[in-house]
Design a protein around this motif. Structure first.
Motif, PDB file in Angstrom:
ATOM      1  N   PRO A 199      47.307  90.101  57.035  1.00 18.89           N
ATOM      2  CA  PRO A 199      46.540  90.343  58.253  1.00 18.89           C
ATOM      3  C   PRO A 199      46.135  89.067  58.993  1.00 18.89           C
ATOM      4  O   PRO A 199      45.969  89.094  60.215  1.00 18.89           O
ATOM      5  N   LEU A 200      45.995  87.961  58.264  1.00 21.31           N
ATOM      6  CA  LEU A 200      45.629  86.696  58.917  1.00 21.31           C
ATOM      7  C   LEU A 200      46.840  86.010  59.531  1.00 21.31           C
ATOM      8  O   LEU A 200      46.705  84.973  60.177  1.00 21.31           O
ATOM      9  N   GLU A 201      48.022  86.564  59.335  1.00 26.77           N
ATOM     10  CA  GLU A 201      49.265  86.162  60.005  1.00 26.77           C
ATOM     11  C   GLU A 201      49.594  84.680  59.875  1.00 26.77           C
ATOM     12  O   GLU A 201      49.906  84.000  60.842  1.00 26.77           O
ATOM     13  N   ARG A 202      49.535  84.201  58.646  1.00 23.87           N
ATOM     14  CA  ARG A 202      49.995  82.849  58.342  1.00 23.87           C
ATOM     15  C   ARG A 202      50.262  82.747  56.860  1.00 23.87           C
ATOM     16  O   ARG A 202      49.831  83.605  56.082  1.00 23.87           O
ATOM     17  N   LEU A 203      50.980  81.714  56.481  1.00 25.82           N
ATOM     18  CA  LEU A 203      51.112  81.411  55.062  1.00 25.82           C
ATOM     19  C   LEU A 203      49.808  80.793  54.554  1.00 25.82           C
ATOM     20  O   LEU A 203      49.069  80.161  55.322  1.00 25.82           O
ATOM     21  N   GLY A 204      49.540  80.967  53.291  1.00 28.61           N
ATOM     22  CA  GLY A 204      48.441  80.233  52.708  1.00 28.61           C
ATOM     23  C   GLY A 204      48.772  78.752  52.631  1.00 28.61           C
ATOM     24  O   GLY A 204      49.938  78.358  52.625  1.00 28.61           O
ATOM     25  N   GLU A 205      47.759  77.940  52.584  1.00 29.74           N
ATOM     26  CA  GLU A 205      47.913  76.500  52.377  1.00 29.74           C
ATOM     27  C   GLU A 205      47.393  76.169  50.975  1.00 29.74           C
ATOM     28  O   GLU A 205      46.504  76.858  50.458  1.00 29.74           O
ATOM     29  N   PRO A 206      47.932  75.129  50.354  1.00 31.38           N
ATOM     30  CA  PRO A 206      47.429  74.751  49.035  1.00 31.38           C
ATOM     31  C   PRO A 206      45.917  74.588  48.991  1.00 31.38           C
ATOM     32  O   PRO A 206      45.272  74.934  47.994  1.00 31.38           O
ATOM     33  N   GLU A 207      45.342  74.102  50.080  1.00 29.98           N
ATOM     34  CA  GLU A 207      43.895  73.900  50.131  1.00 29.98           C
ATOM     35  C   GLU A 207      43.136  75.227  50.048  1.00 29.98           C
ATOM     36  O   GLU A 207      42.017  75.279  49.532  1.00 29.98           O
ATOM     37  N   ASP A 208      43.736  76.312  50.573  1.00 29.90           N
ATOM     38  CA  ASP A 208      43.112  77.631  50.465  1.00 29.90           C
ATOM     39  C   ASP A 208      42.964  78.041  49.000  1.00 29.90           C
ATOM     40  O   ASP A 208      41.942  78.604  48.590  1.00 29.90           O
ATOM     41  N   ILE A 209      43.997  77.756  48.231  1.00 31.10           N
ATOM     42  CA  ILE A 209      43.975  78.121  46.817  1.00 31.10           C
ATOM     43  C   ILE A 209      42.993  77.230  46.061  1.00 31.10           C
ATOM     44  O   ILE A 209      42.248  77.683  45.186  1.00 31.10           O
ATOM     45  N   ALA A 210      42.981  75.945  46.415  1.00 33.11           N
ATOM     46  CA  ALA A 210      42.104  74.989  45.735  1.00 33.11           C
ATOM     47  C   ALA A 210      40.633  75.345  45.913  1.00 33.11           C
ATOM     48  O   ALA A 210      39.816  75.104  45.007  1.00 33.11           O
ATOM     49  N   GLU A 211      40.268  75.920  47.059  1.00 32.93           N
ATOM     50  CA  GLU A 211      38.878  76.320  47.278  1.00 32.93           C
ATOM     51  C   GLU A 211      38.444  77.357  46.248  1.00 32.93           C
ATOM     52  O   GLU A 211      37.330  77.303  45.706  1.00 32.93           O
ATOM     53  N   THR A 212      39.322  78.314  45.966  1.00 32.41           N
ATOM     54  CA  THR A 212      38.995  79.342  44.989  1.00 32.41           C
ATOM     55  C   THR A 212      38.909  78.751  43.585  1.00 32.41           C
ATOM     56  O   THR A 212      38.033  79.109  42.792  1.00 32.41           O
ATOM     57  N   VAL A 213      39.814  77.839  43.275  1.00 33.47           N
ATOM     58  CA  VAL A 213      39.776  77.171  41.971  1.00 33.47           C
ATOM     59  C   VAL A 213      38.458  76.421  41.798  1.00 33.47           C
ATOM     60  O   VAL A 213      37.827  76.494  40.736  1.00 33.47           O
ATOM     61  N   ALA A 214      38.029  75.708  42.838  1.00 35.13           N
ATOM     62  CA  ALA A 214      36.781  74.949  42.754  1.00 35.13           C
ATOM     63  C   ALA A 214      35.593  75.874  42.520  1.00 35.13           C
ATOM     64  O   ALA A 214      34.661  75.541  41.772  1.00 35.13           O
ATOM     65  N   PHE A 215      35.622  77.042  43.138  1.00 36.68           N
ATOM     66  CA  PHE A 215      34.554  78.029  42.937  1.00 36.68           C
ATOM     67  C   PHE A 215      34.531  78.498  41.483  1.00 36.68           C
ATOM     68  O   PHE A 215      33.471  78.534  40.836  1.00 36.68           O
ATOM     69  N   LEU A 216      35.693  78.817  40.931  1.00 34.50           N
ATOM     70  CA  LEU A 216      35.771  79.288  39.551  1.00 34.50           C
ATOM     71  C   LEU A 216      35.452  78.173  38.555  1.00 34.50           C
ATOM     72  O   LEU A 216      34.920  78.436  37.468  1.00 34.50           O
ATOM     73  N   ALA A 217      35.761  76.944  38.911  1.00 40.24           N
ATOM     74  CA  ALA A 217      35.552  75.815  38.012  1.00 40.24           C
ATOM     75  C   ALA A 217      34.083  75.463  37.866  1.00 40.24           C
ATOM     76  O   ALA A 217      33.654  74.987  36.806  1.00 40.24           O
ATOM     77  N   GLY A 218      33.307  75.692  38.931  1.00 43.13           N
ATOM     78  CA  GLY A 218      31.933  75.225  38.905  1.00 43.13           C
ATOM     79  C   GLY A 218      30.886  76.295  39.066  1.00 43.13           C
ATOM     80  O   GLY A 218      30.309  76.782  38.076  1.00 43.13           O
ATOM     81  N   PRO A 219      30.613  76.717  40.315  1.00 46.52           N
ATOM     82  CA  PRO A 219      29.459  77.595  40.543  1.00 46.52           C
ATOM     83  C   PRO A 219      29.643  79.036  40.089  1.00 46.52           C
ATOM     84  O   PRO A 219      28.652  79.750  39.911  1.00 46.52           O
TER      85      PRO A 219
END
Length: 247
Positions: free
Chosen positions: A211-231
């Motif tokens: 629906p957002l009509e683009r490919l994901g970027e590596p940085e999009d995935i990294a944001e989720t990883v950072a969330f799971l890694a810390g807070p």
């Protein structure tokens, strides 16, 4: 390369020299983690990443090894702990994607997928379960194709479904250790692993599927990883789909 022991959280990023892996390294380094950047074969790329993040004030080292080899991965954990005092977070982005219809798949490719994606995840998860400090996080990598069921992805999706099973069961087995275990399941993401072999028309079509009509970027995935890694200490035993609403 820095090898100074400090009191910050420490992350070992398997596949840290790859597209998503590099973005994860960058994101965790910005959050103050000391980072071990793992590579399978491209030592020059890993060392370049280490140089870049250390020049920005982070602590990092490069560590090689085969994720499916328990001796080499034990050495990777040992080197990380020796450099930084311990290991708090393990992010396993390492993996391969081999595509073919199931009816014509070369079974040697199935064996390669099994060895790296399944055995590699099992080896790394097993070591992490025994080596992480309290408050730690294990983050494995699946794929949105386990839900979208795209043709030609049968063997790859099967290997990632196994990763999900390992992840969800390990989260329950680590009861009482204060270690979270989750998996991230990206959708189509603009990395060499995804883009290789696809023409521009195919890439353009796929980029419109979410629906957002683009490919994901590596940085999009990294944001989720950072969330799971810390807070995200109350997120445990989950598969997080990071795909712009594709599935």
């Amino acid at each position: 390369m820095s090898s100074t022991v400090n009191e910050s959280r420490v992350a070992l990023v398997l596949g840290g020299s790859g597209g998503i892996g590099e973005a994860v390294v960058d994101r965790l380094a910005k959050d103050g983690y000391a980072v071990a950047v793992h590579y399978a074969g491209n030592v020059a790329r890993a060392e370049a990443i280490v140089t870049r993040v250390t020049n920005q004030g982070a602590q990092a080292i490069a560590i090689g090894g085969d994720v499916a080899d328990e001796a080499e991965m034990t050495a990777a954990f040992d080197a990380t702990a020796e450099a930084f005092g311990g290991v708090d977070v393990v992010v396993n982005t390492a993996g391969i994607m081999l595509l073919s219809p199931i009816a014509t798949l070369d079974l040697a490719d199935l064996d390669r997928l099994h060895r790296i994606n399944i055995r590699g995840t099992f080896v790394v998860s097993q070591l992490a379960a025994n080596r992480l400090r309290a408050g730690g996080a294990i983050i494995n990598f699946s794929t949105t194709v386990t839900k979208t069921s795209f043709p030609s992805y049968g063997a790859y999706a099967a290997s990632k479904a196994a990763v999900e099973a390992i992840t969800l069961i390990l989260a329950r087995e680590l009861r009482g250790k204060d270690i979270t275990v989750n998996a991230v399941a990206p959708g189509p993401t603009a990395t060499p692993l995804f883009l290789d072999g696809k023409d521009e028309a195919t890439i353009a079509t796929i980029s419109k599927t979410a629906p957002l009509e683009r490919l994901g970027e590596p940085e999009d995935i990294a944001e989720t990883v950072a969330f799971l890694a810390g807070p995200a200490r109350w997120v445990n035993g989950q598969v997080i789909y990071v795909n712009g609403g594709l599935a």
